[in-house]
Design a protein around this motif. Sequence first.
Motif, PDB file in Angstrom:
ATOM      1  N   SER A 135       0.819  -1.216   0.000  1.00  0.00           N
ATOM      2  CA  SER A 135       0.000   0.000   0.000  1.00  0.00           C
ATOM      3  C   SER A 135       0.852   1.265   0.000  1.00  0.00           C
ATOM      4  CB  SER A 135      -0.911   0.018   1.231  1.00  0.00           C
ATOM      5  OG  SER A 135      -1.588   1.251   1.340  1.00  0.00           O
ATOM      6  N   GLU A 136       0.473   2.231  -0.838  1.00  0.00           N
ATOM      7  CA  GLU A 136       1.157   3.519  -0.855  1.00  0.00           C
ATOM      8  C   GLU A 136       0.917   4.293   0.441  1.00  0.00           C
ATOM      9  OE1 GLU A 136       1.393   4.552  -5.619  1.00  0.00           O
ATOM     10  OE2 GLU A 136      -0.273   5.377  -4.446  1.00  0.00           O
ATOM     11  N   HIS A 137      -0.126   3.947   1.154  1.00  0.00           N
ATOM     12  CA  HIS A 137      -0.407   4.632   2.416  1.00  0.00           C
ATOM     13  C   HIS A 137       0.722   4.417   3.424  1.00  0.00           C
ATOM     14  CE1 HIS A 137      -4.526   6.094   1.756  1.00  0.00           C
ATOM     15  NE2 HIS A 137      -4.688   5.011   1.004  1.00  0.00           N
ATOM     16  N   GLN A 138       1.412   3.294   3.337  1.00  0.00           N
ATOM     17  CA  GLN A 138       2.509   3.018   4.270  1.00  0.00           C
ATOM     18  C   GLN A 138       3.675   3.979   4.064  1.00  0.00           C
ATOM     19  OE1 GLN A 138       3.749  -1.117   4.354  1.00  0.00           O
ATOM     20  NE2 GLN A 138       5.373  -0.726   5.836  1.00  0.00           N
ATOM     21  N   LEU A 139       3.767   4.575   2.878  1.00  0.00           N
ATOM     22  CA  LEU A 139       4.818   5.556   2.622  1.00  0.00           C
ATOM     23  C   LEU A 139       4.640   6.821   3.466  1.00  0.00           C
ATOM     24  CD1 LEU A 139       4.973   5.396  -1.280  1.00  0.00           C
ATOM     25  CD2 LEU A 139       6.777   4.640   0.295  1.00  0.00           C
ATOM     26  N   GLY A 140       3.391   7.091   3.862  1.00  0.00           N
ATOM     27  CA  GLY A 140       3.108   8.331   4.572  1.00  0.00           C
ATOM     28  C   GLY A 140       2.926   9.499   3.632  1.00  0.00           C
TER      29      GLY A 140
END
Length: 259
Positions: free
Chosen positions: A173-178
Amino acid sequence: MGSPSDTLISMDNDPAFGVKMRVARLLAVLVIASIALPFGSASAASRTIAPATGVAASLSTAPLPTCRYGDVLTARAGYSQYATTLLDTIYRLPRTYYPIDLVATGLRGGGSIRRIALADLRAMDRSARIAGARFAITSAFRSYSQQVVLFNGRVARVGRAAALKLVARPGHSEHQLGTAIDFRSYDGRTPFATTRAGFWMKANAWKYGWVMSFPSGKSAVTCMSSEPWHYRYLGRTEARLIHYSGLTTRQWIWRHFGS
């Protein structure tokens, strides 16, 4: 004064002179070697280390991987490489990836993002308000463990096959990148894509460094269903290049940086 030959003999016997001559010979060898190198050659480091942002020196000649499911650790998982980290159904972040510079978005809906994206998020919010296109946030940073809960919950509701098309697996998930946000309408009731905010962001978000990751009609190359509410921050320079290229974020990163 002695003869020239006597002078040369005395210099040869001088230790300091001998050292100077050896240094001179070494420098001459290096100069000759540098001239022999092909024009424009670069060191291994300059050829292989890509910058955190900006276009790589050469384009990847390998074709974009077809959509499939794998668990390959992405090549650029450094926190400074947020704009070029490839995440999809194949490539993933380590479960320990957790940015330490997370800050509150300060917008309706809350959530946290990396500090590097905050100024442009606030600037985009101000411009959207002036345009009468206010938006709110559904979800921002999600850790690996939070993604586990989300994915497993979706599997329980719709089955694994359907869940894979709707929710990224943990680590993917790109959300984990912040640096990714799911936006919503300000009132929380109207589908985002059909709101003034949805239209405004589709046309203008790139100007503030945010790019829609999963646009409509691109599932064959993004490997995910369309998500008109999901935007990833890549910085204004990278976002502008992606916008004018007509490519998706996945295509752009692969073409310029590979896996």
